[in-house]
Design an enzyme around this catalytic site. Structure first.
Site, PDB file in Angstrom:
ATOM      1  N   HIS A   1       5.587   5.003  11.658  1.00 17.61           N
ATOM      2  CA  HIS A   1       6.845   4.272  11.454  1.00 17.61           C
ATOM      3  C   HIS A   1       8.067   5.162  11.601  1.00 17.61           C
ATOM      4  O   HIS A   1       9.161   4.660  11.844  1.00 17.61           O
ATOM      5  CB  HIS A   1       6.892   3.678  10.050  1.00 17.61           C
ATOM      6  CG  HIS A   1       6.202   2.353   9.927  1.00 17.61           C
ATOM      7  ND1 HIS A   1       6.428   1.320  10.784  1.00 17.61           N
ATOM      8  CD2 HIS A   1       5.313   1.895   9.004  1.00 17.61           C
ATOM      9  CE1 HIS A   1       5.707   0.269  10.398  1.00 17.61           C
ATOM     10  NE2 HIS A   1       5.013   0.596   9.331  1.00 17.61           N
TER      11      HIS A   1
ATOM     12  N   HIS B   1      -0.334   5.638   9.429  1.00 14.80           N
ATOM     13  CA  HIS B   1       0.440   4.405   9.636  1.00 14.80           C
ATOM     14  C   HIS B   1       1.908   4.636   9.242  1.00 14.80           C
ATOM     15  O   HIS B   1       2.828   4.324  10.006  1.00 14.80           O
ATOM     16  CB  HIS B   1      -0.189   3.276   8.799  1.00 14.80           C
ATOM     17  CG  HIS B   1       0.573   1.986   8.818  1.00 14.80           C
ATOM     18  ND1 HIS B   1       0.099   0.857   9.425  1.00 14.80           N
ATOM     19  CD2 HIS B   1       1.776   1.636   8.290  1.00 14.80           C
ATOM     20  CE1 HIS B   1       0.973  -0.124   9.287  1.00 14.80           C
ATOM     21  NE2 HIS B   1       2.001   0.324   8.584  1.00 14.80           N
ATOM     22  N   GLU B   2       2.111   5.194   8.050  1.00 14.05           N
ATOM     23  CA  GLU B   2       3.497   5.389   7.590  1.00 14.05           C
ATOM     24  C   GLU B   2       4.223   6.389   8.482  1.00 14.05           C
ATOM     25  O   GLU B   2       5.404   6.235   8.765  1.00 14.05           O
ATOM     26  CB  GLU B   2       3.518   5.845   6.124  1.00 14.05           C
ATOM     27  CG  GLU B   2       2.807   4.896   5.156  1.00 14.05           C
ATOM     28  CD  GLU B   2       3.213   3.430   5.306  1.00 14.05           C
ATOM     29  OE1 GLU B   2       4.379   3.158   5.599  1.00 14.05           O
ATOM     30  OE2 GLU B   2       2.325   2.553   5.147  1.00 14.05           O
TER      31      GLU B   2
ATOM     32  N   GLY C   1       0.841  -1.203   0.000  1.00 14.93           N
ATOM     33  CA  GLY C   1       0.000   0.000   0.000  1.00 14.93           C
ATOM     34  C   GLY C   1       0.870   1.244   0.000  1.00 14.93           C
ATOM     35  O   GLY C   1       0.678   2.168  -0.782  1.00 14.93           O
ATOM     36  N   ALA C   2       1.857   1.262   0.897  1.00 17.56           N
ATOM     37  CA  ALA C   2       2.768   2.400   1.022  1.00 17.56           C
ATOM     38  C   ALA C   2       4.001   1.911   1.762  1.00 17.56           C
ATOM     39  O   ALA C   2       3.990   0.822   2.334  1.00 17.56           O
ATOM     40  CB  ALA C   2       2.098   3.532   1.799  1.00 17.56           C
ATOM     41  N   MET C   3       5.064   2.720   1.748  1.00 16.34           N
ATOM     42  CA  MET C   3       6.313   2.289   2.409  1.00 16.34           C
ATOM     43  C   MET C   3       6.966   3.469   3.093  1.00 16.34           C
ATOM     44  O   MET C   3       7.157   4.517   2.504  1.00 16.34           O
ATOM     45  CB  MET C   3       7.248   1.667   1.358  1.00 16.34           C
ATOM     46  CG  MET C   3       8.621   1.276   1.898  1.00 16.34           C
ATOM     47  SD  MET C   3       8.510  -0.073   3.125  1.00 16.34           S
ATOM     48  CE  MET C   3       9.959   0.291   4.115  1.00 16.34           C
ATOM     49  N   GLU C   4       7.351   3.215   4.360  1.00 16.31           N
ATOM     50  CA  GLU C   4       7.761   4.285   5.275  1.00 16.31           C
ATOM     51  C   GLU C   4       9.234   4.663   5.177  1.00 16.31           C
ATOM     52  O   GLU C   4       9.853   4.935   6.196  1.00 16.31           O
ATOM     53  CB  GLU C   4       7.444   3.837   6.703  1.00 16.31           C
ATOM     54  CG  GLU C   4       8.365   2.714   7.254  1.00 16.31           C
ATOM     55  CD  GLU C   4       7.868   1.295   7.022  1.00 16.31           C
ATOM     56  OE1 GLU C   4       7.007   1.117   6.137  1.00 16.31           O
ATOM     57  OE2 GLU C   4       8.341   0.374   7.717  1.00 16.31           O
ATOM     58  N   ASN C   5       9.822   4.718   3.978  1.00 17.49           N
ATOM     59  CA  ASN C   5      11.235   5.068   3.873  1.00 17.49           C
ATOM     60  C   ASN C   5      11.509   6.383   4.616  1.00 17.49           C
ATOM     61  O   ASN C   5      10.675   7.279   4.630  1.00 17.49           O
ATOM     62  CB  ASN C   5      11.610   5.251   2.404  1.00 17.49           C
ATOM     63  CG  ASN C   5      11.074   4.126   1.557  1.00 17.49           C
ATOM     64  OD1 ASN C   5      11.403   2.979   1.774  1.00 17.49           O
ATOM     65  ND2 ASN C   5      10.195   4.454   0.616  1.00 17.49           N
TER      66      ASN C   5
ATOM     67  N   GLU D   1       5.063  -3.152  12.680  1.00 14.92           N
ATOM     68  CA  GLU D   1       3.762  -3.084  11.989  1.00 14.92           C
ATOM     69  C   GLU D   1       2.566  -3.053  12.936  1.00 14.92           C
ATOM     70  O   GLU D   1       1.601  -2.342  12.686  1.00 14.92           O
ATOM     71  CB  GLU D   1       3.642  -4.243  11.000  1.00 14.92           C
ATOM     72  CG  GLU D   1       4.691  -4.210   9.886  1.00 14.92           C
ATOM     73  CD  GLU D   1       4.693  -2.911   9.096  1.00 14.92           C
ATOM     74  OE1 GLU D   1       3.744  -2.119   9.207  1.00 14.92           O
ATOM     75  OE2 GLU D   1       5.665  -2.680   8.351  1.00 14.92           O
TER      76      GLU D   1
HETATM   77 ZN   LIG Z   1       3.811  -0.482   8.029  1.00 13.37          ZN
END
Ligand SMILES: [Zn+2]
Length: 858
Positions: free
Chosen positions: A301, A297-298, A261-265, A320
């Site tokens: 993180h 959510h991201e 869905g998305a990524m928390e870089n 997570e």
């Molecule tokens: Zn996550």
């Protein structure tokens, strides 16, 4: 030990990377150099680091104050490493390695790849879990934290972004060069770059942190919601953790193709477009809430995962579960009217289902290989983890919980931690036995079912409790597991409604409630915060049921329905008593409850459909009409100005059920008219209803209508309409019933008309429906190797899991096929699918007779 389980030695550690990378959407090759500052803790003649599908053409190593030696490079493809063999041993102390490398963009959406969607394309990265090694040689394990400094070299006219703040931009030899600042020490899975044609409006600032939202060029005005929400949620997190956002800038980018869905870089969060972009009037309330939750959510993180990182992938849940829990908490704090915890009951119901299978696993599970790491990204890690955190916070109290998290964050900042580190912090803050309690939830697979019965003894009423592991099939023995369950029961006596909290940590117990007079009813899981099911004794349930919609909160009504359905599936409750529970809740005026009612009717409809009994099906449709038509009648088809969301959502559910399941002709034709209006102008119809209308029209549509669906999908995409307005057409292609139209949808996948990120979802839909599953399964087998690559790691699990919706007659074929084609990274998904297939067949055999008799006699 398999080579795939290889772990890097710890005597060579990276302190920082400078990655100088040349890449551009117009080229499939990329190349670069990486300079790594190292710390050597014992003398070494070799440096081993991760690298996959990269060619390392030169490697040099120098000790501090020493000369530079070139190193011999050898590859170990099985363990995804390169080894630099040194002429002279490196002494203890600082050293530097320089590697020159090149590679090709990946065909899947992992590592460095070309994200493409219609006219838009961009070089994107996805490193979690173990794909940073496919972009540059690195120490690709979460405990090796190091600063990241990027230089990107691209063709003219594109935007380039990375983890750090942009410091310099200039042209050189026809190239654009972007130089970024070094980040704080981070794990390699958080590295990120994006190069493509994007636009962003001016940054908003929270303190001195610039917040930007990037969209593919032409879609800039779809970023307003995300921008606004981000600048509200970032200060909330800073306050909650008492720890300012430390990574310099916060860019969120909607990329044209993403697997997760998305990524928390760090500083550069990548999203699917539909999870970041929208416009008022284009997204439903539910879609808007999902965007808010994913943004939160991201962002969670940035602290949980990025400032403090799990030591190894077995503790992925620390990232997570917390991000998922904090996302709900933040959204609830910022916009209570979203009622996100009421929606969470849907996630919780799904994971209670998954976690009652034999193929489930404990939240904490050993991980050795990259494939095992990928398999951890499942509902147990996210949704069960979230539910368990919520239960723990409820038990400790908000203040103690926050205090414990704050001290944990400070103690382990920019380092790594594991579960017991967190329990220690929480135990210190609360003086409660966190470790003992959490051990039963984190280290054990599954969850308990609690038997609850009111019993009279010597003039007082007691609650009799018993716990055992819950399995969703009828023949499993529960074993000797016991959980330490924080319970809050609600009940009514002569003085009114009361709640009582206690820890239930034995096999069986009798609890005396502080009560006066007669206990009228009892419910054993206040607000469904506990992660367990209830099996309420028949007589006790008989007292509750007539009052269910008046004394139980909406989530409790959902909990009751879901628990009873699970008990039907495992053979503890008869189908007719379940219909009685459904009936008791059918007068509900709450949309969350109504949705579950609709889903359960659908489940019954499938059982009746599979039986082939047309008369029973007609009776079931009548029942659905009887329950849903009066609600729609009082709500009307057209939304009213200023109407509460609850009514708007109820209307959408009623229309969906009355058309799709009950087949009420007038509702179908009205829905078709609204779908036609939507097609002419996507904003002409309430976005909360538009999806239902388009889906209904597709379900009852012919070939001419199918042509219009494909055209509309393509035209809206070409016109850069919002993702929600495009998806309405793309994701209803699978609804068309004609076999030739299923074939055409499958062909659109082959032709590349369906965007890569949607392929796994479309195939999963087609595998789920009776009208299309045979064709989709044949298609999957025929094109497995190419599809496997296009699905991506997350997508392949989704697809394999969807096989569980097929009839058990396919079982042998499925098993046989995957014996020949090992589904790496989806092995557990396959086990889940097979179990689900078996169990659905058992349920069908067990309940069909009674259900048909009941319906016919109505
Ligand atoms: Zn996550």
């Amino acid at each position: 030990m398999s080579a795939r389980a290889f772990r890097l030695p710890s005597h060579v550690r990276p302190l920082s990377y400078h990655i100088d990378l040349s890449t551009d959407p117009s080229r499939v090759e990329f190349s670069g150099t990486v300079t790594i500052e190292l710390e050597i803790t014992s003398q070494t003649e070799a440096i081993v680091l991760h690298s996959r599908h990269l060619e390392v053409t030169r490697a040099e190593v120098s000790a501090m104050f020493g000369e530079t030696d070139s190193a011999l490079v050898s590859y170990q493809p099985e363990q995804e490493t390169v080894t630099l063999l040194l002429e002279r041993p490196l002494p203890v102390g600082r050293a530097r390695a320089l590697l020159v490398f090149s590679g090709r963009l990946a065909p899947s959406m992992h590592g460095l790849y070309l994200g493409a969607d219609g006219v838009h394309s961009a070089v994107c990265s996805q490193c979690e879990a173990t794909d940073a090694r496919a972009i540059f040689p690195c120490f690709d394990e979460p405990a090796f934290k190091a600063g990241l400094r990027w230089t990107l070299r691209t063709g003219p006219g594109v935007t380039a972004l990375s983890n750090g703040v942009l410091q310099n931009q200039f042209s050189s030899h026809g190239e654009q060069v972007f130089e970024f600042a070094e980040t704080k020490p981070v794990s390699s899975y958080l590295a990120a770059v994006v190069v493509g044609d994007f636009e962003a409006e001016q940054a908003d600032y929270v303190r001195d942190v610039p917040l930007k939202v990037y969209a593919p060029s032409g879609k800039g005005k779809q970023t307003h919601f995300a921008k606004g929400f981000t600048s509200r949620v970032l200060p909330w997190f800073e306050e909650y953790f008492d720890f300012p956002f430390p990574f310099g800038k916060y860019d969120q980018v909607a990329v044209p193709g993403f697997d997760a869905g998305a990524m928390e870089n760090i500083g550069l969060v990548l999203f699917r477009q539909n999870l970041l972009l929208m416009e008022p009037g284009s997204a439903s309330w539910r879609q808007e809430k999902v965007i808010a939750l994913v943004i939160a959510h991201e962002m969670a993180h940035m602290w949980f995962g990025n400032v403090v990182t799990m030591r190894w992938w077995d503790d992925l849940w620390l990232n997570e579960a917390f991000a998922e829990w904090m996302a709900h908490k933040a959204c609830h704090a910022i916009n209570p009217s979203y009622e996100v915890w009421n929606d969470f009951i849907e996630d919780k119901s799904r994971v209670l289902f998954d976690d009652a299978l034999h193929s489930t696993h404990p939240i904490w599970t050993p991980v050795e290989t990259p494939d095992e790491a990928i398999e951890m990204f499942d509902s147990i890690t996210y949704q069960k983890g979230c539910a368990v955190m919520r239960m723990l916070e409820n038990f400790l109290g908000e203040d103690h919980f926050r205090e414990g998290l704050r001290s944990y964050m400070k103690e382990f900042q920019y380092g790594n931690a594991c579960g017991p580190d967190l329990w220690r912090s929480l135990e210190k803050a609360s003086s409660l036995p966190v470790h003992t309690l959490m051990h039963t939830w984190v280290a054990q697979a599954g969850y308990p079912v609690v038997d609850i019965a009111l019993v009279e003894e010597a003039g007082t009423t007691l609650v009799e409790l018993h716990q055992e592991r819950f399995f969703s099939d009828s023949h499993s023995k529960p074993g000797d597991q016991i959980w330490s369950i924080p319970m809050t029961v609600r009940y009514a006596d002569d003085e009114g409604v009361k709640a009582h909290r206690f820890i239930f940590d034995r096999r069986a117990e009798r609890v005396e409630l502080p009560s006066k007079g007669t206990i009228r009813w009892i419910y054993g899981n206040q607000d469904e915060i506990g992660f367990y099911r209830q099996r309420i004794a028949e007589k006790t349930l008989a007292k509750l049921l007539p009052l269910a919609t008046s004394v139980l909160s909406p989530v409790e009504q959902v909990g009751l329905l879901e628990d009873q359905w699970a008990l039907v599936r495992n053979g503890s409750v008869s189908i007719t008593s379940f219909v009685a529970v459904l009936s008791a809740c059918s007068s509900t005026q709450n949309h969350n409850v109504l949705r579950v009612l609709a889903e359960r009717l659908d489940a019954l409809d499938l059982i009746v459909k599979d039986s082939g009994d047309k008369e029973a099906r007609r009776k079931l449709r009548q029942l659905a009409e009887q329950w849903f038509a009066p609600q729609l009648q009082s709500l009307g088809f057209a939304p009213l100005a200023g109407e509460p969301q609850n009514d708007i959502q109820r209307r959408a559910i009623c229309i969906g059920t009355l058309a799709s399941m009950a087949r009420v002709a007038s509702v179908i034709s009205t829905a078709e008219q609204f779908a036609a209006a939507e097609q002419a102008n996507p904003r002409a119809v309430d976005p909360n209803l538009a999806g239902s209308f388009v889906a209904i029209a597709a379900k009852f549509g012919d070939e001419t209508r199918y042509d219009r669906w494909v055209e509309t999908f393509q035209a809206r995409k070409a016109a850069d309409k919002t993702p929600q307005e495009v998806a309405r057409y793309l994701h209803t292609l699978s609804q068309f019933r004609l076999p030739t139209l299923t074939d055409r949808t499958l062909n659109l996948i082959i032709q590349g008309t369906i965007p890569q990120e949607a392929v796994s979802a479309i195939v999963s839909q087609l595998l789920s429906f009776r009208h299309s599953q045979q064709a989709a399964w044949e298609f999957l087998k025929q094109h497995w190797s190419t599809l496997r690559e296009r699905f991506g790691d997350m997508g392949v699990s989704r697809v394999v899991e969807a096989l569980g919706r097929m009839r058990a007659s396919h079982r042998e074929d499925v098993v046989h096929f995957f014996e020949q084609h090992k589904p790496a990274g989806a092995e557990r998904a396959l086990l889940r699918a097979l179990e689900r297939m078996d169990q659905s067949e058992q349920v069908r055999q067990r309940v069909t007779g009674d259900l048909l008799t009941y319906l016919i006699s109505r």
